[in-house]
Design a protein around this motif. Structure first.
Motif, PDB file in Angstrom:
ATOM      1  N   ASP A 206      44.722 -40.989 -15.404  1.00 20.55           N
ATOM      2  CA  ASP A 206      43.336 -41.206 -15.830  1.00 20.55           C
ATOM      3  C   ASP A 206      42.405 -40.142 -15.262  1.00 20.55           C
ATOM      4  O   ASP A 206      41.383 -39.816 -15.871  1.00 20.55           O
ATOM      5  N   LEU A 207      42.749 -39.592 -14.100  1.00 17.21           N
ATOM      6  CA  LEU A 207      41.912 -38.556 -13.494  1.00 17.21           C
ATOM      7  C   LEU A 207      41.796 -37.325 -14.376  1.00 17.21           C
ATOM      8  O   LEU A 207      40.801 -36.590 -14.303  1.00 17.21           O
ATOM      9  N   VAL A 208      42.813 -37.081 -15.216  1.00 18.33           N
ATOM     10  CA  VAL A 208      42.809 -35.903 -16.091  1.00 18.33           C
ATOM     11  C   VAL A 208      42.794 -36.313 -17.560  1.00 18.33           C
ATOM     12  O   VAL A 208      43.255 -35.579 -18.432  1.00 18.33           O
ATOM     13  N   ASP A 209      42.281 -37.547 -17.825  1.00 17.99           N
ATOM     14  CA  ASP A 209      42.146 -38.052 -19.196  1.00 17.99           C
ATOM     15  C   ASP A 209      43.477 -38.101 -19.944  1.00 17.99           C
ATOM     16  O   ASP A 209      43.537 -37.852 -21.157  1.00 17.99           O
ATOM     17  N   ASN A 210      44.547 -38.466 -19.198  1.00 21.91           N
ATOM     18  CA  ASN A 210      45.876 -38.514 -19.814  1.00 21.91           C
ATOM     19  C   ASN A 210      46.504 -39.908 -19.690  1.00 21.91           C
ATOM     20  O   ASN A 210      47.716 -40.059 -19.798  1.00 21.91           O
ATOM     21  N   SER A 211      45.689 -40.933 -19.471  1.00 19.40           N
ATOM     22  CA  SER A 211      46.244 -42.274 -19.238  1.00 19.40           C
ATOM     23  C   SER A 211      46.941 -42.855 -20.459  1.00 19.40           C
ATOM     24  O   SER A 211      47.858 -43.683 -20.331  1.00 19.40           O
ATOM     25  N   ASP A 212      46.542 -42.409 -21.670  1.00 14.71           N
ATOM     26  CA  ASP A 212      47.199 -42.920 -22.874  1.00 14.71           C
ATOM     27  C   ASP A 212      48.678 -42.532 -22.927  1.00 14.71           C
ATOM     28  O   ASP A 212      49.474 -43.203 -23.588  1.00 14.71           O
TER      29      ASP A 212
END
Length: 460
Positions: A206-212
């Motif tokens: 989530d820190l790098v907008d990759n949680s999906d």
């Protein structure tokens, strides 16, 4: 005269624990001026204690060039003199800010009793904030399993509760937030059912907008689901990878567009909301890390828990720990926001002398509650409704209970020690063959209490 080891050692000033008393004395000595000052709508006072434990005053910017500035310099100098090394030099004892909310940002804040618009702001090295109490969630019921000390059978009790609720046809979401000592997932999932990722993976990605990239592979359904369903979000996935490196990053705030930061507890809440949207559970069971740290703070105060189970062993360490926590809520003026959600659980009650053991547990729990969370009035007999709220007697004007009241939050829900759960290599295997009657003989007060907290419309 020769000093002995019993004589106090002289110091150059008050210690950290004496700061609050010095501030209260200063407020009292200047009560008339402060009340007049704070009665004016545009005025406020923030007493800021920084990371090193040093105190200074923060005032509205318009005071800086006003006729009151000289008097404030005198007041600040008196306070700093009383605080000694925990005060700032006279020329830095006051800061000026245009906006109170900006001045309070990032601190644990609570109002100063007896004064309108006067606040204490505590700057902490961690993001743990025990004084910020999020309102109860209106969605799926959330129950937190917490203990001051580890090794009290908390995770086992949570797994048994999930099993019981699934037997009753409920859809259960389980979160293993004991990130530094994970293991709950193995109690509910065999190795072949472990998902690829876990909560730590989501928080790091989530820190790098990759949680999906990990969301769809961080939940698995337990084979213990029975008539209902048990969905498990483990601390880590089947292949834990560089777990320690990830663990060192889960607490990080997320940098957003425009330079603002989103704290890790906000990110955790966002993750839980997303899981609830996907699973649509009747109830969420959250396994918190034991002790008073950032994870426990987030689980208990930040996730909108409807019920907080305080697992307790009879002993001084347990009650000293809970007393420290309750006193913090009391000092911060937030006790009323959280006390109705609390319930003591008597953990691993021994086979011998059970009545005596539970009696001692109740007595010491009552002492802590009555000293901190209960109102000072004659107690009345109350009880918890099926929706989890407390029934208040007509003559009650506060929140208090008799020591013998079995419906009181200090009256322990007993979890009995049982040899069939001691030293198990596979709790999941044990739960796979246990029957409801045997489980109830060990956990029944806990199982009934959690089941009853689910709103009536979800029990049909």
């Amino acid at each position: 005269m020769t000093k002995t080891s019993m004589e106090p050692i002289s110091t150059s000033g008050p210690t950290f624990d004496q700061i609050s008393a010095a501030i209260k004395a200063w407020l009292g000595a200047n009560n008339d001026f402060l009340c007049h000052f704070l009665a004016q709508e545009e005025n406020w006072l923030l007493i800021n204690r920084d990371l090193n434990g040093r105190v200074r005053l923060v005032l509205p910017d318009h005071i800086q060039d006003s006729t009151e500035r000289g008097h404030w310099d005198e007041l600040a100098a008196k306070l700093m003199g009383q605080l000694g090394p925990h005060g700032h030099p006279d020329n830095t004892a006051i800061l000026f800010e245009t906006d109170l909310e900006h001045a309070r940002h990032g601190a644990s804040c609570y109002p100063m009793n007896g004064f309108t618009n006067a606040w204490m702001a505590d700057r902490l090295a961690t993001e743990a904030n025990w004084t910020h109490i999020t309102p109860e969630t209106k969605g799926a019921t959330r129950v937190v399993f917490f203990s001051i000390k580890g090794g009290v059978g908390r995770s086992t009790a949570l797994a048994a509760t999930a099993w019981h609720l699934a037997q009753a046809g409920k859809r259960v979401l389980v979160l293993d937030l004991d990130l530094e000592s994970p293991g709950l997932s193995s109690a509910l999932l065999p190795p072949e059912r472990q998902p690829m990722y876990g909560i730590t993976d989501w928080l790091v990605e989530d820190l790098v907008d990759n949680s999906d990239a990990v969301f769809d592979s961080m939940i698995a359904m337990s084979p213990l689901s029975h008539d209902g369903e048990i969905h498990v979000a483990p601390a880590h996935g089947a292949a834990h990878g560089e777990y320690l490196a990830k663990l060192g990053r889960v607490w990080m705030p997320k940098l957003l567009a425009g330079g603002t930061r989103e704290g890790w507890t906000v990110r955790l809440s966002r993750m839980l909301d997303k899981l609830e949207t996907r699973i649509r559970p009747d109830i969420v069971l959250i396994d918190s890390r034991s002790g008073i740290d950032e994870i426990a703070s987030a689980c208990i105060t930040e996730l909108g828990a409807n019920l907080i189970l305080l697992f307790a062993l009879e002993g001084e360490q347990t009650w000293n720990g809970y007393r420290m926590l309750f006193e913090q809520w009391l000092r911060a003026g937030v006790a009323q926001q959280i006390r109705e959600r609390l319930q003591v659980v008597g953990a691993t009650v021994p086979e011998l002398d059970r009545i005596e053991y539970l009696s001692g547990l109740r007595e010491h729990a009552y002492e802590v509650f009555v000293d901190t969370l209960y109102d000072e009035l004659a107690p009345v007999k109350l009880g918890r409704r099926l929706d989890g709220s407390w029934k208040v007697g007509e003559l009650s004007e506060g929140w208090s209970f008799d020591e013998a009241d079995d419906n009181a939050p200090h009256a322990p829900w007993a979890v009995h020690w049982h040899r069939s759960f001691a030293g198990l290599r596979s709790l999941q295997g044990r739960l796979a063959v246990i029957d409801a009657q045997e489980l109830q003989s060990i956990f029944n007060p806990l199982l009934e209490g959690v089941h009853n907290i689910i709103p009536t419309e979800k029990l049909s």
